[in-house]
Design a protein around this motif. Structure first.
Motif, short mmCIF file in Angstrom:
data_model
loop_
_atom_site.label_atom_id
_atom_site.label_comp_id
_atom_site.label_asym_id
_atom_site.label_seq_id
_atom_site.Cartn_x
_atom_site.Cartn_y
_atom_site.Cartn_z
N GLN A 44 -4.29 0.63 -3.26
CA GLN A 44 -3.40 0.01 -2.28
C GLN A 44 -4.07 -0.21 -0.94
O GLN A 44 -3.55 -0.89 -0.09
N LEU A 45 -5.26 0.39 -0.75
CA LEU A 45 -5.97 0.16 0.51
C LEU A 45 -6.72 -1.16 0.43
O LEU A 45 -7.17 -1.55 -0.64
N VAL A 46 -6.84 -1.84 1.57
CA VAL A 46 -7.55 -3.11 1.59
C VAL A 46 -9.05 -2.81 1.76
O VAL A 46 -9.44 -2.22 2.75
N PRO A 47 -9.86 -3.18 0.76
CA PRO A 47 -11.26 -2.74 0.77
C PRO A 47 -12.06 -3.26 1.96
O PRO A 47 -13.03 -2.63 2.35
N GLU A 48 -11.65 -4.39 2.53
CA GLU A 48 -12.42 -4.95 3.64
C GLU A 48 -12.24 -4.16 4.93
O GLU A 48 -13.06 -4.22 5.82
N LEU A 49 -11.11 -3.47 5.04
CA LEU A 49 -10.78 -2.83 6.32
C LEU A 49 -11.22 -1.37 6.30
O LEU A 49 -11.23 -0.72 5.26
N SER A 50 -11.57 -0.84 7.47
CA SER A 50 -11.92 0.56 7.56
C SER A 50 -10.64 1.39 7.40
O SER A 50 -9.53 0.86 7.42
N CYS A 51 -10.81 2.70 7.24
CA CYS A 51 -9.65 3.56 7.00
C CYS A 51 -8.64 3.45 8.15
O CYS A 51 -7.44 3.30 7.92
N VAL A 52 -9.17 3.51 9.37
CA VAL A 52 -8.23 3.49 10.50
C VAL A 52 -7.53 2.13 10.57
O VAL A 52 -6.33 2.05 10.87
N GLU A 53 -8.25 1.07 10.24
CA GLU A 53 -7.61 -0.26 10.26
C GLU A 53 -6.55 -0.37 9.17
O GLU A 53 -5.51 -1.01 9.35
N ASN A 54 -6.85 0.26 8.02
CA ASN A 54 -5.86 0.27 6.94
C ASN A 54 -4.58 0.95 7.40
O ASN A 54 -3.49 0.46 7.12
N VAL A 55 -4.74 2.08 8.07
CA VAL A 55 -3.56 2.82 8.50
C VAL A 55 -2.80 2.03 9.58
O VAL A 55 -1.58 2.02 9.61
N ALA A 56 -3.57 1.32 10.42
CA ALA A 56 -2.93 0.57 11.49
C ALA A 56 -2.27 -0.71 11.00
O ALA A 56 -1.46 -1.32 11.70
N LEU A 57 -2.60 -1.10 9.76
CA LEU A 57 -2.17 -2.42 9.24
C LEU A 57 -0.65 -2.66 9.33
O LEU A 57 -0.24 -3.70 9.83
N PRO A 58 0.19 -1.70 8.85
CA PRO A 58 1.63 -1.98 8.91
C PRO A 58 2.11 -2.19 10.34
O PRO A 58 2.97 -3.04 10.59
N LEU A 59 1.53 -1.43 11.28
CA LEU A 59 1.92 -1.61 12.68
C LEU A 59 1.53 -2.99 13.16
O LEU A 59 2.30 -3.68 13.84
N ARG A 60 0.33 -3.42 12.78
CA ARG A 60 -0.14 -4.72 13.26
C ARG A 60 0.66 -5.85 12.63
O ARG A 60 0.96 -6.84 13.29
N LEU A 61 0.98 -5.68 11.35
CA LEU A 61 1.80 -6.72 10.70
C LEU A 61 3.15 -6.81 11.39
O LEU A 61 3.77 -7.87 11.41
N GLY A 62 3.59 -5.69 11.98
CA GLY A 62 4.85 -5.69 12.70
C GLY A 62 4.70 -6.23 14.10
O GLY A 62 5.66 -6.29 14.85
N GLY A 63 3.48 -6.59 14.48
CA GLY A 63 3.27 -7.24 15.76
C GLY A 63 2.70 -6.32 16.83
O GLY A 63 2.61 -6.72 17.99
N ALA A 64 2.27 -5.09 16.46
CA ALA A 64 1.72 -4.19 17.47
C ALA A 64 0.33 -4.63 17.88
O ALA A 64 -0.37 -5.29 17.11
N LYS A 65 -0.06 -4.28 19.11
CA LYS A 65 -1.41 -4.60 19.56
C LYS A 65 -2.41 -3.71 18.85
O LYS A 65 -2.11 -2.57 18.49
N ARG A 66 -3.63 -4.23 18.72
CA ARG A 66 -4.63 -3.55 17.92
C ARG A 66 -4.93 -2.15 18.45
O ARG A 66 -4.88 -1.17 17.72
N THR A 86 4.49 4.28 10.23
CA THR A 86 5.59 3.57 10.90
C THR A 86 6.81 4.46 11.03
O THR A 86 7.87 4.00 11.46
N GLY A 87 6.70 5.74 10.65
CA GLY A 87 7.85 6.63 10.70
C GLY A 87 8.93 6.18 9.74
O GLY A 87 10.08 5.95 10.13
N PRO A 88 8.57 6.00 8.47
CA PRO A 88 9.53 5.44 7.52
C PRO A 88 10.62 6.45 7.14
O PRO A 88 10.47 7.64 7.38
N LYS A 89 11.69 5.93 6.55
CA LYS A 89 12.76 6.81 6.09
C LYS A 89 12.54 7.23 4.65
O LYS A 89 13.03 8.26 4.22
N VAL A 90 11.84 6.39 3.90
CA VAL A 90 11.56 6.72 2.50
C VAL A 90 10.08 6.46 2.20
O VAL A 90 9.55 5.44 2.62
N ILE A 91 9.49 7.41 1.47
CA ILE A 91 8.14 7.14 0.98
C ILE A 91 8.22 7.03 -0.54
O ILE A 91 8.80 7.89 -1.21
N PHE A 92 7.67 5.95 -1.04
CA PHE A 92 7.62 5.77 -2.49
C PHE A 92 6.22 6.14 -2.95
O PHE A 92 5.24 5.53 -2.52
#
Lengths: 174, 226, 764
Positions: free
Chosen positions: B93-115, B158-164
């Motif tokens: 489920q991790l994006v191979p092109e991105l570093s670990c920290v970028e992977n973790v930051a991805l949902p925030l960025r997709l939500g419009g957060a600054k890098r 992202t502080g989710p309510k459910v983790i699948f």
């Protein structure tokens, strides 16, 4: 599990009183079942008789509880041999559960319920072990894991049986 | 017990002519860890996908905080996945092109957060999961256990309510698996996130508060008489 | 808007992700697009190049229309030669203070001055070229401005007219304002030009499309991972678009760099006799803008088109439909439309421009049909194949699973092939139409002809006398004959022994002898034993004639190099054998010079000796070609351009094949490594990769040959005369395409080896 060998092993680290031995044993191995005081002394006397331990001195004050025991060379050899002898693998069938499943099928009851209930019970036990493991030290973790793996093995048998219930039902019926 | 957060009722799903789910029911309360167990092919993953809004069930209703998932737009469901849900899968489920920290930051960025802000938060989560030292590495350069911890960090960021979590330890050895489960369950409990944990391993399921068994596409609930 | 930018930033980050694999992918597609951009920019510069050439040619043009009040410049062109190089000499002299000056020089040169073109200056400066320096004793007053010279390689000089005054000079009243005649292009040539452009550019676009689809499967996986963490469908498309845009833009920049860098190299390159100054290679501005806009747009649309049948879902890529068998209908429709256009031809006959455009449009569709049809053909062809050795089986099974990739890979090559075959056939057929000599005859290199202006012969002979190692003879005279009853017959050749010795190496020639150039294939003239009357006067008025009885025996001439003066069947008479022969008027003005062929400088010494005579003499040695008509000339120019373009396109096709083959290996690394780990020998894997390229190439070649020949025959039809298919050319070109495939396979071997190393088995 041989208590005699366990005590011998503890004595190998140095002479001890019988009371000492019980305390150390309980600390290390007795989580589930502490040793009875009498059992320690009957075991020690058996070891004494077999020449695996000797009395190494009596503290002032006298009384059997003040006797100190030390391991003999024969005792050391015996512990060494025991450690490298594999435990006999237990070929074990939870005969009660098997009986229940078969009886349920024979009487036309839902055998899956039997299995499900059993699984729930197993999982409950596993959950408790997991919780204990989470809070415990390394020794706790290792012991809990041992139990967990055993319970898991039972559960796998339960799953397999559940998957074969139809087959079993036919056999029981036939 | 607190209120129901997520529920699926009478869920059915067939892929082509192969039925995967057949009237399955499951409800998850806030902060609860539910194990979904069952043999492989029993439909437990499909159940998870339906609950997470990844797959739309043929029959039945999935409610999350009272909203019906199947009536939401793709955009709304994506936003839900981004903000309210977190995912930990077996692998990949991790994006191979991105570093670990970028992977973790991805949902925030997709939500419009600054890098910068997103990556700072991501770093905190990596530290919480004890993998801050591999932040700059790519997923292909870290071990399986580390990768899963990064995935857990990403699920929680992202502080989710459910983790699948679908077989989160499936590709790991026992020890790494233990660590990942401990961290997953521990951090979920701390943040109050509920976890839907799909597994066929009883030892993994033992981390849950409650289990549900799926067999042949149906759920079986057993309440032990105490 | 912020969210948009954020998505684009993520796409950019994914595209230039770093790490070896994503970097390789990025570089491959960037390089692919860059090559396409460079080729397109070059193509859009062609008309600038041509225009610049034309305007420079016009700048040098002398205008002799009289202008009141202008003292004309005396203008006398001459030429000489330095080995293979033509040197154009323009001698000028003013007749007054306002006499016009040619463009590119500051003033008219004095009698002892020359202005030289940069190329000539360079040749003169070469220490090896001392003989040439000797030829021009004048002072070099300066270098002609390069901007006024048509071809940077051109050797040109302006010199002052000195003691030798021309008898009838051209009087020039202006330079460079001669009107350039704009005229519609001959529709046949226009057609050739359009077809060529289509055949060359279609593969470029195919390559471009393929480049943007590199690593499709990987991209799909990546995008579905994004969906999982909550990117919605549109976001994913935006991210994919940004990713493509990055390589497209990087490709644009690199393409411009390649174009500008390559342009600088143009000075050193002479292709098919043409070289172009770098500053001329300048794309037309609106075409350049079009390239800059169209490449990203095209890249974007192909990338989005590739996503058309798929829904990127969080769990992976779901094909909207099961992989259906490729449908033939729409593919055939494209081809059919092309054929219809070709048959319709704009509803007008040849000779209209609409005719050319209609045919070009049809040809475009037909050529596009090649890459469109190929996937279908490959799929059907491999679908039924079974068995064979392991490597074959692996390849065929793979092709059955996914023939699209391979077919796309080969599509570009097949288009080039089809286009080349069609063009070649068309060129050959049109060559007969325009009657262009397809072959240039090579003459005896130790023989030189010297043409001398009226009356210059004694001076020429005088000039040549001191030159060591050369023999000189006058050309034979050809006298008109007629019969006793006044009917004009053929020509009688009257030659000196000097000439016969020089041309035929006849050691024992004596005046009074008669020779015959025997050739069984032609009728001999005049026939042995006949009688003819021969015109022996100086003025060709038959005022003076003598009776000549043709001898029954004549010495045969030895076989020799072809000589334009003596034709097969001719009777050659020495002056003594012809009544009144010794009283013939002076020998003709043209001379033949023979020298030692091993002495490379001999012809240069001859030219040096003749140089003082300037325009009175001109020499030629090795080649001869008849002057061409304007259409013939255009035809040759277009053919040259097409051949140059074909070389480029074939290279491009080769590069694209390589890029895509490497990409294929990269994408299938893991399965390949698994096979290698399972003990499949490397040779088998290599052969299976070869088959995977060879089978589609073979099928592609068949489609290409059919399309190419079909296209040519449809275009030529009945209007352009009989069709000529250059089958040997077809074989060569098909072979070249096949060779390209093999070469590419061989080049991929090292990559295959590294891919099958066992560490490829490791994954995330």
């Amino acid at each position: 599990m041989s208590i005699g060998h366990a005590l011998l092993g503890l004595l190998e680290t140095g002479p001890r009183h019988g009371y000492d031995l019980k305390r150390v044993y309980d600390e290390r191995f007795g989580q589930d079942r502490p040793l009875a005081y009498g059992q320690v002394y009957s075991t020690l006397s058996r070891l004494l008789r077999n020449g695996l331990v000797v009395e190494s001195g009596i503290e002032a004050g006298g009384g059997p509880e003040r006797k100190r025991y030390a391991i003999t060379d024969a005792g050391v050899t015996d512990v060494g041999a025991w450690l490298v002898t594999p435990e006999n693998p237990q070929i074990y069938l939870n005969s009660a559960l098997y009986t229940k499943v078969v009886l349920a099928l024979m009487s036309g009851r839902d055998a899956e319920v039997v299995l499900d209930t059993q699984r729930a019970a197993h999982l409950k036990a596993m959950r408790e072990l997991t919780a204990r493991k989470r809070d415990g030290d390394l020794a706790d973790q290792l012991i809990c894991d041992h139990a967990l793996f055993h319970l898991e093995a039972d559960l796998r048998w339960l799953e397999l049986t559940a998957a074969r219930l139809n087959e079993l039902r036919e056999q029981v019926a036939g | 017990m607190s209120e129901v957060l997520l529920s699926g009722t009478n869920l059915g799903k067939a892929f082509g002519s192969t039925p995967a789910l057949d009237s399955a029911d499951l409800s998850v309360r806030r902060g609860e860890i539910v194990a979904v167990m069952g043999p492989s092919g029993s439909g437990k993953s499909t159940l998870l996908h339906c609950l997470a809004g990844i797959v739309t069930p043929d029959t039945g209703v999935v409610l999350f905080e009272g909203r019906e998932l199947s009536s939401m737009s793709d955009k709304a469901r994506s936003a839900l996945r981004r903000g309210e849900f977190g995912f930990v899968f077996q692998f990949g489920q991790l994006v191979p092109e991105l570093s670990c920290v970028e992977n973790v930051a991805l949902p925030l960025r997709l939500g419009g957060a600054k890098r910068k802000a997103a990556e700072a938060t991501a770093r905190e989560w990596l530290a919480r999961l004890q993998v801050e030292d591999i932040a700059a590495k790519r997923p292909s350069e870290v071990s399986g256990g580390q990768g899963q911890r990064v995935a857990v960090a990403r699920a929680l960021v992202t502080g989710p309510k459910v983790i699948f979590a679908d077989e989160p330890t499936g590709a790991l050895d026992s020890l790494s698996g233990e660590q990942v489960m401990r961290l997953l369950v521990g951090t979920a409990k701390e943040t109050g996130a509920a976890v839907v944990l799909v597994t066929h391993e009883a030892r993994v399921a033992a981390y849950s508060d409650r289990e549900v068994v799926v067999r042949d596409g149906r759920t079986r609930h057993v309440e032990l008489v105490p | 808007m912020r969210a948009w930018l954020n998505d684009l930033a993520i796409g950019v980050r994914l595209a230039v992700g770093g790490g070896r694999t994503p970097m390789a992918r990025f570089l491959l597609s960037t390089l692919g697009i860059a090559i396409a951009v460079a080729v397109l920019l070059l193509a859009s510069s062609v008309s600038t190049v041509v225009h610049a050439r034309d305007s420079r040619a016009a700048a040098g043009m002398a205008d002799s229309r009289q202008i009141e009040g202008v003292a004309p410049t005396t203008y006398m062109p001459a030429s000489t030669q330095w080995h293979e190089i033509e040197v154009l000499e323009l001698f000028v002299a003013g007749t007054g203070p306002n006499s016009p000056v040619p463009r590119g020089i500051p003033r008219l040169p004095a009698a002892d001055e020359i202005y030289v073109s940069p190329a000539l200056a360079a040749t003169l400066a070469d220490p090896d070229n001392g003989l040439l320096r000797e030829r021009f004793p004048q002072r070099i007053a300066g270098v002609i401005d390069a901007d006024t010279i048509v071809d940077p390689r051109q050797h040109l000089l302006y010199g002052g007219i000195g003691a030798l005054q021309p008898e009838s000079p051209m009087l020039v009243y202006a330079f460079g304002n001669a009107p350039v005649f704009e005229h519609d292009m001959d529709p046949g040539l226009l057609l050739l030009l359009l077809l060529g452009t289509v055949a060359l550019l279609v593969p470029v676009f195919i390559f471009l499309a393929a480049s943007t689809r590199i690593a499709g499967a990987e991209r799909d996986r990546r995008l579905s991972a994004l969906r999982l963490v909550g990117a919605d469908g549109r976001q994913v498309r935006r991210i994919a678009a940004a990713e493509t845009l990055v390589s497209a833009c990087a490709g644009l920049v690199l393409g411009w760099a390649l174009f500008l860098g390559g342009r600088e190299l143009a000075t050193g390159v002479t292709l098919m006799g043409i070289s172009v100054p770098p500053q001329d290679i300048r794309p037309i501005w609106w075409l350049a803008v079009l390239v800059v806009l169209a490449i990203p747009a095209l890249a974007l649309s192909t990338a989005q088109f590739a996503l058309r049948g798929t829904i990127i879902e969080p769990l992976g890529v779901v094909r909207r439909a099961k992989p259906v068998r490729r449908r033939i209908s729409w593919r055939l429709a494209v081809v059919a439309l092309g054929v219809v256009l070709l048959l319709w031809r704009g509803g007008v006959g040849a000779g209209y421009q609409l005719w050319a455009y209609a045919i070009a449009a049809g040809a475009t569709l037909l050529l596009l049909g090649v890459p469109i049809l190929l996937p279908w053909v490959v799929e059907r062809a491999v679908g039924r194949l079974r068995g064979g050795p392991t490597s074959w089986q692996l390849a065929i099974r793979r092709l059955q699973l996914d023939s699209g990739t391979s077919a796309r890979v080969v599509g570009g090559v097949a288009v080039v092939l089809a286009g080349a075959i069609a063009l070649q056939s068309l060129l050959l057929s049109e060559a007969t139409h325009y009657q262009v000599p397809t072959q240039i005859e090579t003459l005896d290199r130790s023989l030189m002809s010297v043409y001398v202006e009226q009356g210059g012969t004694p001076r020429a002979r005088e000039a040549l006398a001191p030159v060591p190692g050369v023999t000189v003879a006058s050309d034979p005279r050809r006298l008109t004959t007629w019969s006793a009853d006044g009917v004009e017959l053929g020509m009688l050749v009257v030659a000196d022994c000097d000439y016969l010795v020089l041309a035929f190496d006849l050691r024992d020639c004596a005046d009074g002898q008669v020779f015959r150039d025997r050739d069984a294939r032609v009728q001999e003239f005049p026939a042995a034993g006949s009688r003819v009357r021969v015109d022996t006067g100086a003025d060709h008025t038959f005022a003076q004639a003598s009776e000549f009885a043709v001898p029954t025996t004549a010495r045969p001439l030895p076989a020799t190099q072809f000589d334009y003066q003596v034709r097969p069947g001719d009777l050659i008479v020495t002056a003594g054998a012809l009544p009144g022969g010794r009283a013939l008027p002076a020998a003709p003005d043209n001379l033949k010079v023979r020298f030692d062929p091993a002495d490379r400088d001999a012809p240069e010494r001859v030219r040096n000796a003749l140089q003082p005579l300037r325009w009175l003499t001109s020499t030629w040695t090795s080649t001869h070609s008849a002057p061409l008509t304007r259409n013939q000339d255009s035809y040759l120019t277009i053919r040259r351009g097409l051949l140059i373009g074909s070389v480029f396109t074939l290279l491009l096709a080769g590069v694209s094949l390589l890029v895509l083959a490497l990409e294929h290996i990269r994408e299938r690394r893991r399965p390949l490594a698994v096979l290698a780990a399972g003990g499949v020998p490397g040779g088998v894997l290599a052969r299976s990769l070869l088959w995977q390229i060879a089978v589609p190439i073979g099928l592609g070649a068949v489609v290409a040959v059919v399309t190419g020949v079909g296209l040519a025959s449809l275009v030529i039809g009945e209007t352009l005369g009989p069709m000529v298919v250059d089958w040997s050319g077809v074989v060569v070109m098909t072979g070249a395409a096949a060779g390209l495939g093999v070469l590419v396979s061989v080049l991929t071997l090292p990559f295959l080896r590294s891919a099958t190393r066992l560490n490829s088995l490791r994954t995330e």
